[in-house]
Design a protein around this motif. Structure first.
Motif, mmCIF file in Angstrom:
data_model
loop_
_atom_site.group_PDB
_atom_site.id
_atom_site.type_symbol
_atom_site.label_atom_id
_atom_site.label_comp_id
_atom_site.label_asym_id
_atom_site.label_seq_id
_atom_site.Cartn_x
_atom_site.Cartn_y
_atom_site.Cartn_z
ATOM 1 N N THR A 27 0.961 -1.179 0.038
ATOM 2 C CA THR A 27 -0.128 0.097 -0.011
ATOM 3 C C THR A 27 0.822 1.365 0.114
ATOM 4 O O THR A 27 2.083 1.025 0.662
ATOM 5 C CB THR A 27 -0.949 0.021 1.167
ATOM 6 O OG1 THR A 27 -0.098 0.148 2.383
ATOM 7 C CG2 THR A 27 -1.981 -1.048 1.197
ATOM 8 N N PRO A 34 -3.954 -2.467 -1.393
ATOM 9 C CA PRO A 34 -2.761 -3.053 -1.763
ATOM 10 C C PRO A 34 -2.523 -3.009 -3.185
ATOM 11 O O PRO A 34 -3.839 -3.430 -3.976
ATOM 12 C CB PRO A 34 -2.695 -4.432 -1.251
ATOM 13 C CG PRO A 34 -3.923 -4.557 -0.174
ATOM 14 C CD PRO A 34 -4.846 -3.426 -0.551
ATOM 15 N N PHE A 167 0.881 -8.213 2.421
ATOM 16 C CA PHE A 167 1.350 -6.918 1.847
ATOM 17 C C PHE A 167 1.857 -6.050 2.774
ATOM 18 O O PHE A 167 1.762 -6.273 4.000
ATOM 19 C CB PHE A 167 0.132 -6.063 1.028
ATOM 20 C CG PHE A 167 -0.973 -5.510 2.005
ATOM 21 C CD1 PHE A 167 -0.681 -4.362 2.694
ATOM 22 C CD2 PHE A 167 -2.065 -6.341 2.384
ATOM 23 C CE1 PHE A 167 -1.875 -3.848 3.464
ATOM 24 C CE2 PHE A 167 -2.889 -5.948 3.377
ATOM 25 C CZ PHE A 167 -2.851 -4.893 3.758
#
Length: 173
Positions: A27, A34, A167
């Motif tokens: 992000t 993401p 992520f």
């Protein structure tokens, strides 16, 4: 290397995308969504281009890097000036990574990311695979950065931390 997002990747042919590497899922600052980040490991090459220098000894030509050649192939309005498409040019010069290296790196990233939610991550396996990548291509920036991130954030058993969701957040734009 040329870095680009999944939005750009969506516009690449399957052939060209197969020559790229998925680097991470992140992000960016100001976003909670993401996105995948890719690289094209640009093969260094030189290209003869009309010289802008007044030096007669160059015969009116000068050597420029491949990235420079690509950048100067776009006209101000965004029209492609070459006799081939950007994709044809990229395919002509290809990445400087082998298919076997890209496959090994892909396995490492898949183990690191662990699917869309991170639940299937296996950071021990990712570490082993990234170390193999480093042996094959010493100094490979993406391998080094992922190894560093994993070693800094893994739990005591070398697994992904409990907050891992497949992520990571990038703090800077």
């Amino acid at each position: 290397p040329i870095l680009f997002s999944e939005e750009v990747a969506k516009h690449l042919s399957p052939t060209l995308l197969s020559l790229c590497r998925l680097l991470d899922r992140v992000t960016v600052k100001g976003s909670t969504q993401p996105l995948h980040v890719y690289t094209w490991d640009f093969q260094p090459f030189t290209h003869l281009s009309p010289s802008t220098a007044s030096d007669e000894s160059s015969g009116g030509m000068e050597e420029v890097s491949g990235v420079e050649a690509l950048a100067t192939s776009m006209r101000p309005g965004g029209e492609w000036e070459s006799h081939c498409t950007p994709e044809e040019l990229l395919l002509q010069y290809g990445p400087h990574t082998s298919e076997s290296f890209r496959h090994l790196f892909k396995q490492a990233v898949e183990a690191y990311l662990g699917g869309p939610t991170g639940e299937a991550s296996n950071w021990k396996e990712a570490t082993v695979l990234l170390q193999q990548c480093r042996e094959v291509r010493p100094g490979d920036g993406p391998s080094e950065r992922l190894l560093s991130f994993v070693s800094q954030h893994a739990d005591k058993d070398e697994n992904a931390p409990s907050w891992w969701r497949g992520f990571r957040s990038l703090e800077d734009k």
